[in-house]
Design a protein around this motif. Structure first.
Motif, short mmCIF file in Angstrom:
data_model
loop_
_atom_site.label_atom_id
_atom_site.label_comp_id
_atom_site.label_asym_id
_atom_site.label_seq_id
_atom_site.Cartn_x
_atom_site.Cartn_y
_atom_site.Cartn_z
N ASP A 46 20.89 0.79 -0.64
CA ASP A 46 20.00 1.19 -1.71
C ASP A 46 19.25 -0.03 -2.26
N GLY A 47 19.96 -1.16 -2.34
CA GLY A 47 19.31 -2.37 -2.83
C GLY A 47 18.18 -2.84 -1.94
N LEU A 48 18.37 -2.75 -0.62
CA LEU A 48 17.31 -3.15 0.31
C LEU A 48 16.10 -2.25 0.16
N LEU A 49 16.32 -0.94 0.09
CA LEU A 49 15.19 -0.02 -0.04
C LEU A 49 14.43 -0.25 -1.34
N ARG A 50 15.15 -0.46 -2.42
CA ARG A 50 14.48 -0.69 -3.71
C ARG A 50 13.69 -2.01 -3.70
N LYS A 51 14.23 -3.01 -3.04
CA LYS A 51 13.51 -4.29 -2.93
C LYS A 51 12.22 -4.11 -2.15
N GLU A 52 12.28 -3.34 -1.05
CA GLU A 52 11.07 -3.09 -0.26
C GLU A 52 10.08 -2.24 -1.04
N LEU A 53 10.57 -1.24 -1.77
CA LEU A 53 9.67 -0.39 -2.56
C LEU A 53 8.96 -1.19 -3.64
N ALA A 54 9.67 -2.18 -4.20
CA ALA A 54 9.06 -3.00 -5.25
C ALA A 54 7.91 -3.84 -4.72
N ALA A 55 7.88 -4.08 -3.41
CA ALA A 55 6.81 -4.88 -2.81
C ALA A 55 5.59 -4.04 -2.45
N VAL A 56 5.68 -2.71 -2.61
CA VAL A 56 4.53 -1.84 -2.30
C VAL A 56 3.48 -1.98 -3.39
N GLU A 57 2.23 -2.12 -2.99
CA GLU A 57 1.12 -2.24 -3.93
C GLU A 57 0.25 -0.99 -3.85
N THR A 58 -0.29 -0.59 -5.00
CA THR A 58 -1.21 0.55 -5.06
C THR A 58 -2.61 0.03 -5.32
N THR A 59 -3.54 0.35 -4.43
CA THR A 59 -4.91 -0.14 -4.56
C THR A 59 -5.70 0.79 -5.48
N GLY A 60 -6.95 0.42 -5.70
CA GLY A 60 -7.79 1.21 -6.59
C GLY A 60 -8.04 2.61 -6.07
N ALA A 61 -7.95 2.79 -4.77
CA ALA A 61 -8.15 4.12 -4.19
C ALA A 61 -6.86 4.92 -4.15
N ASP A 62 -5.87 4.47 -4.93
CA ASP A 62 -4.56 5.12 -5.00
C ASP A 62 -3.85 5.13 -3.64
N LYS A 63 -4.17 4.17 -2.81
CA LYS A 63 -3.48 4.03 -1.54
C LYS A 63 -2.34 3.03 -1.70
N ARG A 64 -1.20 3.42 -1.20
CA ARG A 64 -0.03 2.54 -1.26
C ARG A 64 0.01 1.67 0.00
N ALA A 73 3.88 1.47 4.18
CA ALA A 73 4.23 2.10 2.90
C ALA A 73 4.60 3.57 3.10
N ALA A 74 3.86 4.27 3.96
CA ALA A 74 4.15 5.68 4.20
C ALA A 74 5.53 5.87 4.84
N LEU A 75 5.86 5.00 5.81
CA LEU A 75 7.16 5.11 6.47
C LEU A 75 8.30 4.77 5.51
N LEU A 76 8.08 3.78 4.64
CA LEU A 76 9.10 3.43 3.66
C LEU A 76 9.28 4.57 2.65
N ASP A 77 8.20 5.17 2.20
CA ASP A 77 8.29 6.31 1.27
C ASP A 77 9.04 7.47 1.93
N GLU A 78 8.77 7.71 3.20
CA GLU A 78 9.44 8.78 3.93
C GLU A 78 10.94 8.49 4.04
N GLU A 79 11.29 7.25 4.32
CA GLU A 79 12.72 6.89 4.41
C GLU A 79 13.41 7.04 3.06
N TRP A 80 12.72 6.63 2.00
CA TRP A 80 13.31 6.73 0.67
C TRP A 80 13.54 8.19 0.27
N GLN A 81 12.59 9.05 0.60
CA GLN A 81 12.74 10.47 0.28
C GLN A 81 13.91 11.09 1.03
N ALA A 82 14.20 10.61 2.23
CA ALA A 82 15.29 11.16 3.04
C ALA A 82 16.64 10.54 2.71
#
Length: 524
Positions: A46-64, A73-82
């Motif tokens: 859980d700590g590794l996933l949260r560390k990686e999620l904290a490094a995700v940036e959201t741009t002005g176009a709401d793209k992660r 970012a999409a693959l990490l979000d998918e892994e976190w949801q599962a």
């Protein structure tokens, strides 16, 4: 895989209720270094996933974006949801009776998420063999680990075999034996007396944060890799001994506990596929048509050489920098993808399509060992050295004989039934493996970028095991395509259709019987 060896008291296993025994068998299978990574727990906390999620940036176009990539970012979000969000769910004996293997997986997965090392959890099998009631065993497993969920500092002492340059920012010291604290001195003397590890003049003292002593040792080895990478000539790194590491745990308070054990191996996974002279000739013949094969072969052999020397970091660095070359496709939809996206997706396809064959080889592990039929005699081994004959043992008229000997091992029967299902319908195992492989390959490719751009050492042994198999399968798939007279892109496109949510037809029995070299012949 779990077959008790001599001295494991087979009577004790036979006396256990069937559900309790299956719980234990799945527990060991998930954590044993002898098992293919597809049936082991992924060491992702859980700590590794949260560390990686904290490094995700959201741009002005709401793209992660992660490391500048929306795909990462999409693959990490998918892994976190599962990923389950409850780490310590109390299991009852009734739940285990209803679903022994699933219950073992939920409990062990929760502990992995909390940050425990697979080696420590594998050692917890002693609780499951202590003869207590099942509910008492479950409660002891949960209570012991639940009290230690918080990562805490551990002090380590490691023998120094040869001195070298220290880096001040690491906070390490290198005292003489006579100046070690008394608890460490006593353990060194006890190890020397028992003949386990010789005393050295100096010891490297370090402090790391982890959840258990084994995880602390593994974290130290990662720090040591970073230390070696940061030194520049003429500075020479320390050489440490691996016969012993001493770890002091501040828990239980107030004195804590000091233990010693051999330094854990950096690569606790099945050895990667070797390439013998006959296969090398076959590969070189195919390379005359597809020159990429030669580059991929050299990369793979260099990685095997470094891994044989004991360095996960150097094996990673030998394999990954040019890995995208192996997955090049200059035609069809694959040519439109970025190099790293193509590598992740094609590697995941190849790993997924190998699932039934990997399960068959997993079952062969049972056949290669004698099985305690009763207290004073063994039966087997049954393995013949021929895949077709071994497959006939598992699926032909001799199966009832094996089933009778292994009647105490419900996991073997479950895995065999799973193999029979896979050769007719690859769902859900093959699509699930493909999804997980995308997460793992994305993490491996990100590690390569971190090495290239920030000098970070690549030390993820699990990621290396996945990447090594992906590289080997890519090498064989390219050769198989050449031998069949089709392009690599065409082969991958057909395998893509066969490993999706609604899979296209594929000759799965042929793949199970003959392996990865039959990839091109298995497609329509």
């Amino acid at each position: 895989m779990w077959t008790p060896l001599a001295g494991n008291q087979p009577r004790q296993y036979r006396k256990m209720p069937a559900a309790q025994r299956l719980f234990l068998q799945r527990w060991i299978e998930m954590l044993s270094p002898e098992v293919d990574f597809r049936w082991r727990l992924r060491p992702v906390s859980d700590g590794l996933l949260r560390k990686e999620l904290a490094a995700v940036e959201t741009t002005g176009a709401d793209k992660r974006r992660l490391n500048g990539s929306t795909l990462y970012a999409a693959l990490l979000d998918e892994e976190w949801q599962a990923t389950p969000k409850v780490m310590f769910e109390r299991l009852t004996a009734e739940q285990v009776q209803a679903d022994p293997a699933g219950s073992a997986q939920r409990m062990a997965h929760g502990l992995i998420l909390a940050g425990y090392s697979p080696q420590t959890l594998l050692g917890a099998q002693r609780i499951l063999l202590n003869g207590q009631r099942l509910q008492d065993q479950l409660d002891e497993l949960q209570h012991w680990h639940a009290k230690r969920t918080t990562a805490r500092p551990f002090r380590l002492a490691v023998p120094v075999v040869r001195g070298g340059t220290m880096i001040k920012s690491f906070g390490w010291t290198q005292p003489y034996f006579d100046t070690l604290e008394p608890a460490f001195q006593r353990i060194v003397v006890a190890a020397e007396t028992a003949g386990h590890a010789a005393r050295t003049p100096r010891y490297l003292l370090a402090e790391v944060t982890a959840n258990d002593p084994t995880a602390a040792a593994m974290n130290f080895l990662e720090h040591f890799d970073r230390y070696q990478l940061q030194l520049r000539p003429p500075n020479r790194p320390l050489t440490i001994g691996h016969e012993m590491v001493i770890v002091h745990d501040e828990y239980p308070a107030p004195q804590g506990r000091t233990v010693r054990f051999p330094m854990p191996p950096r690569f606790a996974y099945e050895p990667p596929e070797a390439i013998d002279g006959r296969m090398t000739q076959r590969v070189m013949d195919a390379a005359k048509t597809d020159p990429v094969i030669h580059t991929l072969l050299l990369q793979y052999l260099m990685a095997l050489r470094e891994l044989a020397r004991g360095s996960v970091r150097d094996a990673f660095q030998a394999l990954l920098p040019l890995l995208d070359i192996g997955f090049e496709c200059d035609e069809g939809p694959w040519a439109q993808r970025t190099a790293f996206a193509r590598t992740i997706e094609i590697a995941a396809i190849l790993l997924a399509v190998q699932t039934p064959r990997a399960l068959f080889r997993h079952l062969q592990q049972y056949l290669r060992r004698p099985c305690p039929a009763h207290a004073r005699s063994d039966r087997g081994p049954w393995a013949t050295g021929d895949d077709a004959a071994d497959l006939a043992l598992l699926t032909g008229p001799r199966w009832p004989e094996l089933a009778a000997v292994y009647e105490w091992n419900g996991l073997l029967a479950q895995r065999r039934a799973e193999l029979l299902r896979l050769v007719t319908d690859p769902r859900p195992a093959v699509p699930r493996t493909r999804r997980t492989a995308r997460w793992d390959m994305a993490r491996a490719v990100r590690a390569r970028h971190a090495f290239a751009h920030r000098g970070e050492p690549m030390t993820d042994a699990y990621g290396l095991s996945v990447a090594l198999e992906a590289a080997y399968l890519c090498l064989v798939a390219r050769c198989a395509a050449v031998e069949r007279g089709i392009s690599f892109a065409e082969l991958v496109t057909r395998l893509d259709a066969a490993t999706g949510a609604n899979p296209a037809p594929l000759n799965w029995p042929l793949l199970v019987a003959e392996g990865e070299w039959a990839l091109a012949r298995s497609v329509s």
